[in-house]
Design a protein around this motif. Structure first.
Motif, mmCIF file in Angstrom:
data_model
loop_
_atom_site.group_PDB
_atom_site.id
_atom_site.type_symbol
_atom_site.label_atom_id
_atom_site.label_comp_id
_atom_site.label_asym_id
_atom_site.label_seq_id
_atom_site.Cartn_x
_atom_site.Cartn_y
_atom_site.Cartn_z
ATOM 1 N N ALA A 272 0.831 -1.212 0.000
ATOM 2 C CA ALA A 272 0.000 0.000 0.000
ATOM 3 C C ALA A 272 0.864 1.260 0.000
ATOM 4 O O ALA A 272 0.577 2.225 -0.726
ATOM 5 C CB ALA A 272 -0.946 -0.002 1.195
ATOM 6 N N ILE A 273 1.934 1.256 0.784
ATOM 7 C CA ILE A 273 2.820 2.418 0.837
ATOM 8 C C ILE A 273 3.496 2.645 -0.503
ATOM 9 O O ILE A 273 3.516 3.768 -1.022
ATOM 10 C CB ILE A 273 3.861 2.249 1.969
ATOM 11 C CG1 ILE A 273 3.185 2.456 3.327
ATOM 12 C CG2 ILE A 273 5.029 3.212 1.796
ATOM 13 C CD1 ILE A 273 4.064 2.137 4.515
ATOM 14 N N PHE A 274 4.041 1.580 -1.088
ATOM 15 C CA PHE A 274 4.728 1.749 -2.373
ATOM 16 C C PHE A 274 3.761 2.148 -3.479
ATOM 17 O O PHE A 274 4.098 2.963 -4.342
ATOM 18 C CB PHE A 274 5.509 0.488 -2.743
ATOM 19 C CG PHE A 274 6.755 0.301 -1.919
ATOM 20 C CD1 PHE A 274 7.660 1.327 -1.732
ATOM 21 C CD2 PHE A 274 7.019 -0.907 -1.310
ATOM 22 C CE1 PHE A 274 8.811 1.165 -0.973
ATOM 23 C CE2 PHE A 274 8.163 -1.094 -0.552
ATOM 24 C CZ PHE A 274 9.062 -0.054 -0.376
ATOM 25 N N LYS A 275 2.553 1.602 -3.464
ATOM 26 C CA LYS A 275 1.552 2.011 -4.447
ATOM 27 C C LYS A 275 1.193 3.482 -4.264
ATOM 28 O O LYS A 275 1.057 4.226 -5.228
ATOM 29 C CB LYS A 275 0.290 1.155 -4.344
ATOM 30 C CG LYS A 275 0.415 -0.206 -4.970
ATOM 31 C CD LYS A 275 -0.898 -0.965 -4.857
ATOM 32 C CE LYS A 275 -0.806 -2.331 -5.489
ATOM 33 N NZ LYS A 275 -2.075 -3.073 -5.347
ATOM 34 N N ALA A 276 1.020 3.887 -3.007
ATOM 35 C CA ALA A 276 0.668 5.283 -2.731
ATOM 36 C C ALA A 276 1.752 6.233 -3.223
ATOM 37 O O ALA A 276 1.459 7.272 -3.810
ATOM 38 C CB ALA A 276 0.422 5.478 -1.236
ATOM 39 N N LEU A 277 2.990 5.890 -3.005
ATOM 40 C CA LEU A 277 4.085 6.768 -3.389
ATOM 41 C C LEU A 277 4.503 6.589 -4.844
ATOM 42 O O LEU A 277 5.341 7.335 -5.339
ATOM 43 C CB LEU A 277 5.283 6.549 -2.460
ATOM 44 C CG LEU A 277 5.023 6.904 -0.989
ATOM 45 C CD1 LEU A 277 6.241 6.574 -0.148
ATOM 46 C CD2 LEU A 277 4.615 8.351 -0.844
ATOM 47 N N GLY A 278 3.898 5.625 -5.530
ATOM 48 C CA GLY A 278 4.228 5.372 -6.930
ATOM 49 C C GLY A 278 3.645 6.390 -7.891
ATOM 50 O O GLY A 278 4.014 6.413 -9.062
ATOM 51 N N ASP A 279 2.765 7.251 -7.417
ATOM 52 C CA ASP A 279 2.192 8.298 -8.250
ATOM 53 C C ASP A 279 2.976 9.592 -7.988
ATOM 54 O O ASP A 279 3.137 9.982 -6.828
ATOM 55 C CB ASP A 279 0.718 8.493 -7.886
ATOM 56 C CG ASP A 279 0.079 9.599 -8.689
ATOM 57 O OD1 ASP A 279 -0.493 9.297 -9.741
ATOM 58 O OD2 ASP A 279 0.165 10.775 -8.250
ATOM 59 N N PRO A 280 3.452 10.268 -9.037
ATOM 60 C CA PRO A 280 4.271 11.469 -8.827
ATOM 61 C C PRO A 280 3.569 12.572 -8.027
ATOM 62 O O PRO A 280 4.200 13.224 -7.190
ATOM 63 C CB PRO A 280 4.588 11.949 -10.237
ATOM 64 C CG PRO A 280 4.375 10.771 -11.120
ATOM 65 C CD PRO A 280 3.343 9.912 -10.451
ATOM 66 N N THR A 281 2.280 12.769 -8.257
ATOM 67 C CA THR A 281 1.569 13.807 -7.507
ATOM 68 C C THR A 281 1.450 13.419 -6.045
ATOM 69 O O THR A 281 1.684 14.241 -5.153
ATOM 70 C CB THR A 281 0.176 14.066 -8.120
ATOM 71 O OG1 THR A 281 0.337 14.459 -9.483
ATOM 72 C CG2 THR A 281 -0.572 15.153 -7.364
ATOM 73 N N ARG A 282 1.116 12.159 -5.774
ATOM 74 C CA ARG A 282 1.016 11.716 -4.372
ATOM 75 C C ARG A 282 2.365 11.805 -3.677
ATOM 76 O O ARG A 282 2.442 12.199 -2.518
ATOM 77 C CB ARG A 282 0.465 10.295 -4.280
ATOM 78 C CG ARG A 282 -1.040 10.263 -4.262
ATOM 79 C CD ARG A 282 -1.563 8.934 -3.802
ATOM 80 N NE ARG A 282 -1.209 7.832 -4.662
ATOM 81 C CZ ARG A 282 -1.917 7.436 -5.706
ATOM 82 N NH1 ARG A 282 -3.022 8.057 -6.031
ATOM 83 N NH2 ARG A 282 -1.521 6.411 -6.427
ATOM 84 N N LEU A 283 3.423 11.441 -4.377
ATOM 85 C CA LEU A 283 4.754 11.555 -3.784
ATOM 86 C C LEU A 283 5.038 13.010 -3.433
ATOM 87 O O LEU A 283 5.525 13.311 -2.339
ATOM 88 C CB LEU A 283 5.822 11.009 -4.741
ATOM 89 C CG LEU A 283 7.270 11.129 -4.264
ATOM 90 C CD1 LEU A 283 7.484 10.366 -2.967
ATOM 91 C CD2 LEU A 283 8.214 10.646 -5.349
ATOM 92 N N GLY A 284 4.701 13.923 -4.334
ATOM 93 C CA GLY A 284 4.900 15.341 -4.063
ATOM 94 C C GLY A 284 4.064 15.829 -2.894
ATOM 95 O O GLY A 284 4.547 16.595 -2.043
ATOM 96 N N ILE A 285 2.809 15.403 -2.835
ATOM 97 C CA ILE A 285 1.935 15.778 -1.718
ATOM 98 C C ILE A 285 2.509 15.249 -0.409
ATOM 99 O O ILE A 285 2.584 15.969 0.594
ATOM 100 C CB ILE A 285 0.499 15.264 -1.943
ATOM 101 C CG1 ILE A 285 -0.159 16.011 -3.105
ATOM 102 C CG2 ILE A 285 -0.331 15.395 -0.673
ATOM 103 C CD1 ILE A 285 -1.472 15.396 -3.574
ATOM 104 N N PHE A 286 2.922 13.996 -0.410
ATOM 105 C CA PHE A 286 3.479 13.411 0.809
ATOM 106 C C PHE A 286 4.743 14.149 1.229
ATOM 107 O O PHE A 286 4.927 14.468 2.409
ATOM 108 C CB PHE A 286 3.769 11.923 0.613
ATOM 109 C CG PHE A 286 4.423 11.308 1.813
ATOM 110 C CD1 PHE A 286 3.734 11.171 3.003
ATOM 111 C CD2 PHE A 286 5.743 10.898 1.768
ATOM 112 C CE1 PHE A 286 4.337 10.630 4.131
ATOM 113 C CE2 PHE A 286 6.356 10.346 2.880
ATOM 114 C CZ PHE A 286 5.657 10.214 4.065
#
Length: 115
Positions: free
Chosen positions: A25-39
């Motif tokens: 779940a963590i890797f999937k969540a951070l696998g999107d560039p926008t989500r990574l930027g938000i995080f």
């Protein structure tokens, strides 16, 4: 056959199903560039950040930001609190620790030769 071929490989330590699900779940969540930027934006703050400040920094719609924040919450990376009508987000310390430990869970440390 070459030397070292067909030997029994080192096997990683087993992961409990719950740990594997959480890492996925963590890797999937951070696998999107926008989500990574938000995080990264949320994790860089010393205090919770208002959702309006998150929305203003990305070139996507507010519903898309809300979706990304939900994915990050579901992955255990951020928490949300309400202040009136506004939601404030901060990095979840437990999720950050899981993320820090993830490297060792995925690829255990090896002896490193001194430079």
């Amino acid at each position: 056959r070459p030397d070292g071929c067909c030997t029994i490989p080192n096997l990683p330590a087993p992961l409990a199903d719950a740990d594997q699900d959480q890492l996925t779940a963590i890797f999937k969540a951070l696998g999107d560039p926008t989500r990574l930027g938000i995080f990264r934006l949320i994790a860089a703050q010393d205090a919770p950040i208002c959702v309006c400040d998150v929305t203003d920094r990305f070139d996507v719609s507010q519903p898309t930001i809300s979706h990304h924040l939900k994915v990050l919450r579901d992955a255990g990376l951020v928490t949300a609190s309400r202040r009136g009508v506004w939601a404030y987000y901060e990095a979840d310390a437990r999720g950050l620790q899981v993320l820090r430990d993830a490297v060792d869970a995925v690829a255990p440390p090896r002896l490193v030769a001194a430079p």
